[in-house]
Each structure stands twice: as C-alpha cells, then as structure tokens.
Design an enzyme around this catalytic site. Structure first.
Site, mmCIF file in Angstrom:
data_model
loop_
_atom_site.group_PDB
_atom_site.id
_atom_site.type_symbol
_atom_site.label_atom_id
_atom_site.label_comp_id
_atom_site.label_asym_id
_atom_site.label_seq_id
_atom_site.Cartn_x
_atom_site.Cartn_y
_atom_site.Cartn_z
ATOM 1 N N LYS A 196 -11.696 52.851 84.560
ATOM 2 C CA LYS A 196 -11.990 54.061 83.800
ATOM 3 C C LYS A 196 -13.502 54.242 83.877
ATOM 4 O O LYS A 196 -14.262 53.414 83.387
ATOM 5 C CB LYS A 196 -11.559 53.942 82.342
ATOM 6 C CG LYS A 196 -11.980 55.164 81.519
ATOM 7 C CD LYS A 196 -11.948 54.896 80.023
ATOM 8 C CE LYS A 196 -12.531 56.086 79.270
ATOM 9 N NZ LYS A 196 -12.661 55.837 77.805
ATOM 10 N N SER A 198 -16.574 56.510 82.780
ATOM 11 C CA SER A 198 -16.958 57.539 81.814
ATOM 12 C C SER A 198 -18.361 58.075 82.020
ATOM 13 O O SER A 198 -18.853 58.846 81.196
ATOM 14 C CB SER A 198 -16.849 56.968 80.386
ATOM 15 O OG SER A 198 -15.527 56.609 80.088
#
Length: 327
Positions: A196, A198
C-alpha cells in the site's frame, strides 16, 4: 482487554510460529490471495471518555459491509493505532472479524517499531482473524532505516508471519518512503503480497509496478485522490480513507477504470479530489470522523492528543464536500 479465548489463541499461535525453522517460507506460500479492489481504512470509534467503543465499531462495519468493497483495513493510520494499547489493537481486529461478512478480506495493521514486536503483533493479529498483515515502516530511527535495514525487518516479519504481508509506505506520517529498491527485493519473498503506497507519487507507483512485473506482487494506491492514475499504470486497487464516507462513489470509480470508461472516470475523479484532500492531508482523522457523522456513520471524538476541528475548519470541510455535490 481481549477476552480469554483471544489471549489463549494468541499464545498458541505465537508458540507454533516461533518454533518454525528460520529457513523461511516454502516457495509460493503466502501467494495466491487476490488483493484487487477497494478497502476503507476504518476508524476506531471512541466514547466521550476516550474508551474504544466496540459497539459503534461493529455498527459502522455492518453498514460498510453492505457496499462492494473487497475488504477492510483495521489499525491503519486512520485507526489511530499508535494511540491504542496492544490489547485494544487485538480486540479491534477480533471484533472486526466477527462483524464482517466472511467473504470480505480483513487486513490488519501490525507494524511496531522493533522487528520482534512486529512479529509478535502480526502473529497475534492472525490468531484473532486477520487475513493479511499490513506492516508500516518503522520510523523512530528513520535516519538509520536504510534499504538494508528495512529489507531485514520485513524479511524477518514475513518469514514468521502465518498470514501474507502487505508492505505499507506512508511518508506523510513516518517521514520516510520505503525505497523502491527495497520494495523490488521484498517483492521476491513468497509471503509478501504487495504494497500500500500512500505517498501520492504516481511515477514511483508506476516504477514499482514495472520493476515487480515478473513477481506476483500487487500494488494498492493509498488514497482516492490518485486512484484513477494508479489504476492507469497498473495498481490493482486502493485503500482509501474517503471510502468511509463515499464508499459507493469510490467503488464506482474503480468500476469505471476497470471497464475502460476513462472519460467518466476522469469526471468522477475530479469531484473526489477536494473531499479526499480534506479528510486526509488537510484535516486528517478529525475531519474524516466529522464527515462520517454527516454521512450516517459514527465518527465521534479522536483520542488525545488529536483535537477536534474548530468551527472554521468544520465549515471549510463542509464546503469541500458541498462544492463538489456531495452534501
């Protein structure tokens, strides 16, 4: 405190996993889980006296569970995990698993500052129902967190984790990016599923997709603000704070991208940028929780030292949603 069955299962799981040979996972173990889709990183509700409100957590998850999400992230940054005790973190995961439909993936943030603590937390979260562990970069000694240090850390965690591991790079909170060369190396580990990211650097996301193309490695965008761009360059989904309040719209953006309806996707993406910025970089978790109250969920207070929005901030937050047609 977690109920006794939680602690007994944690102790049993930790004992079994730590007795594993340190030679690593057999080739291919941990692969095969499809991360494709949208995940809201759920908030942790608190009472007026700053206790975790497990009832409100379950209510929110029951409502969110009716939307076409692939799964949910608990104990990510929006879950205020640095402010929770270890027992609270485990109980949140346990309650979330019980509240969610069985077909929804549960990704649990298990990152701690030390490798040993991260291994123990990861094993514990697996025992209380996590399908995968999302592990944030350790950052307190960020000046010493070289690629070599981070590769060592994640390799040890993945070696000993009974569930697949998802890397988590969130430089706005940690002050460091997980270096691309480290991601490429770690993508070869059979128990590391993906990342992930970000940071919002679409060039970096594209480079990671490109350099890990020979691996079964999946990239999730860490925000709805650059979801379209991430899909266009090979991401498989997103972990999006905005999905806690505009879940149907974020899932619609996913569908438009996957079906090649790029003009409609672009229009929707444009309308999501300002609200997304408002509940992430501009007003953060207090802004997200306030917006959840407006959209029929329970947001409630944050845990100190996070503070509530001022009236002027709340009005600016409302305008960011209203000017794009969401309020």
């Amino acid at each position: 405190m977690p109920v006794p069955r939680v602690w007994s299962s944690v102790r049993l799981g930790l004992s079994r996993v730590l007795s594993r040979t340190l030679g690593g996972w057999p080739s291919g173990e941990g692969r095969g889980m499809d991360l494709s889709g949208i995940y809201p990183p759920v908030t942790t509700p608190f009472t007026a006296t700053a206790e975790v409100d497990y009832g409100k957590l379950e209510e929110n998850l029951h409502k969110l569970g009716t939307l076409p999400f692939r799964g949910f992230v608990v104990q990510g940054s929006n879950g205020e995990f640095p402010f929770l005790t270890s027992s609270e973190r485990l109980e949140v995961v346990s309650r979330a698993r019980q509240a969610l439909p069985k077909d929804k993936l549960l990704l649990a943030g298990s990152g701690c500052e030390s490798t040993q603590a991260t291994v123990e937390m990861t094993v514990s979260m697996a025992q209380v129902g996590a399908d995968a562990a999302m592990v944030v970069t350790p950052c307190y000694y960020r000046g010493r967190m070289s690629s070599a240090a981070l590769i060592h850390h994640y390799t040890k965690v993945a070696d000993l984790s009974p569930v697949p591991v998802v890397l988590y790079s969130v430089p706005a909170n940690t002050g460091l990016d997980l270096p691309v060369d480290a991601v490429v190396t770690l993508s070869q580990h059979p128990n590391i599923l993906g990342i992930k990211d970000s940071g919002g650097d679409v060039t970096r996301i594209g480079l990671i997709v490109h350099k890990t193309r020979s691996q079964d490695f999946q990239v999730l965008a860490g925000s709805a603000g650059f979801l379209l761009a991430s899909y266009a360059i090979g991401a498989v989904g997103g972990v999006c704070a905005l999905a806690n309040v505009l879940g149907s719209q974020v899932c619609q953006l996913e569908r438009l991208c996957l079906t090649g309806q790029w003009e409609d996707a672009q229009k929707l993406q444009h309308r999501l940028i300002e609200p997304n910025t408002a509940v992430t970089r501009r007003f953060g978790i207090p802004g997200l929780k306030k917006t959840m109250d407006w959209f029929g969920y329970y947001g409630g207070p944050c845990r100190s030292p996070l503070q509530e929005l001022s009236p002027a901030q709340e009005e600016a937050l409302r305008l960011d949603f209203a000017s794009n047609g969401w309020l």
